[in-house]
Design a protein around this motif. Structure first.
Motif, short mmCIF file in Angstrom:
data_model
loop_
_atom_site.label_atom_id
_atom_site.label_comp_id
_atom_site.label_asym_id
_atom_site.label_seq_id
_atom_site.Cartn_x
_atom_site.Cartn_y
_atom_site.Cartn_z
N UNK A 15 0.83 -1.21 0.08
CA UNK A 15 -0.05 0.04 -0.11
C UNK A 15 0.87 1.00 0.15
N UNK A 16 1.72 1.25 -0.86
CA UNK A 16 2.68 2.44 -0.88
C UNK A 16 1.96 3.44 -1.97
N UNK A 17 2.01 4.65 -1.67
CA UNK A 17 1.15 5.58 -2.40
C UNK A 17 1.99 6.15 -3.48
N UNK A 18 2.34 5.22 -4.46
CA UNK A 18 3.24 5.64 -5.71
C UNK A 18 2.79 4.80 -6.61
N UNK A 19 2.88 5.20 -8.18
CA UNK A 19 2.30 4.43 -9.19
C UNK A 19 3.26 3.43 -9.22
N UNK A 20 2.92 2.30 -9.54
CA UNK A 20 3.86 0.93 -9.86
C UNK A 20 4.84 1.30 -11.08
N UNK A 21 4.26 2.08 -12.02
CA UNK A 21 5.14 2.36 -13.26
C UNK A 21 6.31 3.07 -12.66
N UNK A 22 6.31 4.03 -11.69
CA UNK A 22 7.57 5.03 -11.31
C UNK A 22 8.19 4.13 -10.57
N UNK A 23 7.66 3.15 -9.83
CA UNK A 23 8.56 2.10 -8.85
C UNK A 23 9.38 1.16 -9.76
N UNK A 24 8.61 0.65 -10.86
CA UNK A 24 9.39 -0.36 -11.62
C UNK A 24 10.74 0.00 -12.43
N UNK A 25 10.43 1.50 -12.52
CA UNK A 25 11.75 2.15 -13.51
C UNK A 25 13.02 1.94 -12.45
N UNK A 26 12.76 2.24 -11.22
CA UNK A 26 13.86 1.99 -10.50
C UNK A 26 14.21 0.55 -9.98
N UNK A 27 13.38 -0.52 -10.07
CA UNK A 27 13.44 -1.81 -9.70
C UNK A 27 14.26 -2.42 -10.79
N UNK A 28 14.21 -1.93 -12.17
CA UNK A 28 14.64 -2.42 -13.18
C UNK A 28 16.19 -2.16 -13.47
N UNK A 29 16.82 -1.17 -12.53
CA UNK A 29 18.02 -0.71 -12.35
C UNK A 29 18.60 -1.59 -11.20
N UNK A 30 18.25 -2.17 -10.39
CA UNK A 30 18.93 -2.80 -9.24
C UNK A 30 18.63 -4.17 -9.51
N UNK A 31 17.80 -4.76 -10.22
CA UNK A 31 17.56 -6.36 -10.20
C UNK A 31 19.01 -7.02 -10.83
N UNK A 32 19.30 -8.08 -10.09
CA UNK A 32 20.47 -8.88 -10.40
C UNK A 32 21.63 -8.26 -9.75
N UNK A 33 21.57 -7.30 -9.24
CA UNK A 33 22.83 -6.63 -8.66
C UNK A 33 23.26 -7.15 -7.12
N UNK A 34 24.32 -6.75 -6.66
CA UNK A 34 24.85 -7.21 -5.38
C UNK A 34 23.96 -6.30 -4.33
N UNK A 35 24.00 -6.60 -3.12
CA UNK A 35 23.35 -5.82 -2.03
C UNK A 35 24.16 -4.54 -1.74
N UNK A 36 25.28 -4.40 -1.71
CA UNK A 36 26.33 -3.29 -1.60
C UNK A 36 25.99 -2.37 -2.88
N UNK A 37 26.22 -2.74 -3.87
CA UNK A 37 25.88 -2.06 -5.10
C UNK A 37 24.63 -1.44 -5.21
N UNK A 38 23.67 -2.16 -4.65
CA UNK A 38 22.28 -1.62 -4.89
C UNK A 38 21.99 -0.49 -3.78
N UNK A 39 22.52 -0.61 -2.58
CA UNK A 39 22.52 0.33 -1.66
C UNK A 39 23.16 1.75 -2.20
N UNK A 40 24.28 1.46 -2.82
CA UNK A 40 25.04 2.79 -3.22
C UNK A 40 24.27 3.51 -4.32
N UNK A 41 23.66 2.63 -5.42
CA UNK A 41 22.77 3.15 -6.41
C UNK A 41 21.46 4.19 -5.83
N UNK A 42 20.76 3.30 -4.88
CA UNK A 42 19.61 3.72 -4.09
C UNK A 42 19.91 5.05 -3.45
N UNK A 43 21.01 5.04 -2.83
CA UNK A 43 21.24 6.18 -2.11
C UNK A 43 21.41 7.59 -2.96
N UNK A 44 21.77 7.46 -4.03
CA UNK A 44 22.33 8.69 -5.11
C UNK A 44 21.30 8.94 -6.09
#
Length: 113
Positions: A15-44
């Motif tokens: 129940x996140x008040x955000x469109x799934x289209x906007x969320x998928x845009x970011x999830x496509x960038x992090x899928x398959x990456x390591x945890x540490x790399x994902x943390x760096x990408x999402x924080x910036x």
């Protein structure tokens, strides 16, 4: 041949008040990456969905650490998806007394480590 059992931990944000289209845009960038790399990408990344996704990924990593006693540096994102949640339907006034429908979408974010 020896089978390696995959250990998976999952976390949900619902129940996140955000469109799934906007969320998928970011999830496509992090899928398959390591945890540490994902943390760096999402924080910036400058998107509104990033803190919510970051929190969900951190929760999945904490679940993996507590359940399997695994070091977070060994984890990677095996699955990350955003499903559509319920839609809030609203009306905005338009010309000549008409109503214009507005759909305020929600997301369910699932991350699997």
């Amino acid at each position: 041949m020896k089978q390696i059992k995959s250990l998976e931990a999952v976390a949900f944000s619902r129940y996140i008040r955000m469109s799934p289209f906007k969320v998928r845009r970011i999830l496509d960038q992090i899928r398959g990456r390591t945890y540490e790399e994902t943390m760096i990408i999402l924080s910036f990344m400058p998107y509104k969905a990033c803190p919510v996704i970051l929190k969900t990924i951190q929760s999945a990593a904490a679940n993996a650490t507590n359940k399997y006693n695994v070091d977070p540096s060994l984890l990677f994102i095996s699955e990350a998806r955003a499903d559509a949640g319920p839609i809030l339907k609203r009306f905005r006034p338009h010309a000549q007394g008409r109503g214009f429908p507005i759909k305020k979408r929600m997301s369910h974010i699932i991350s699997l480590i």
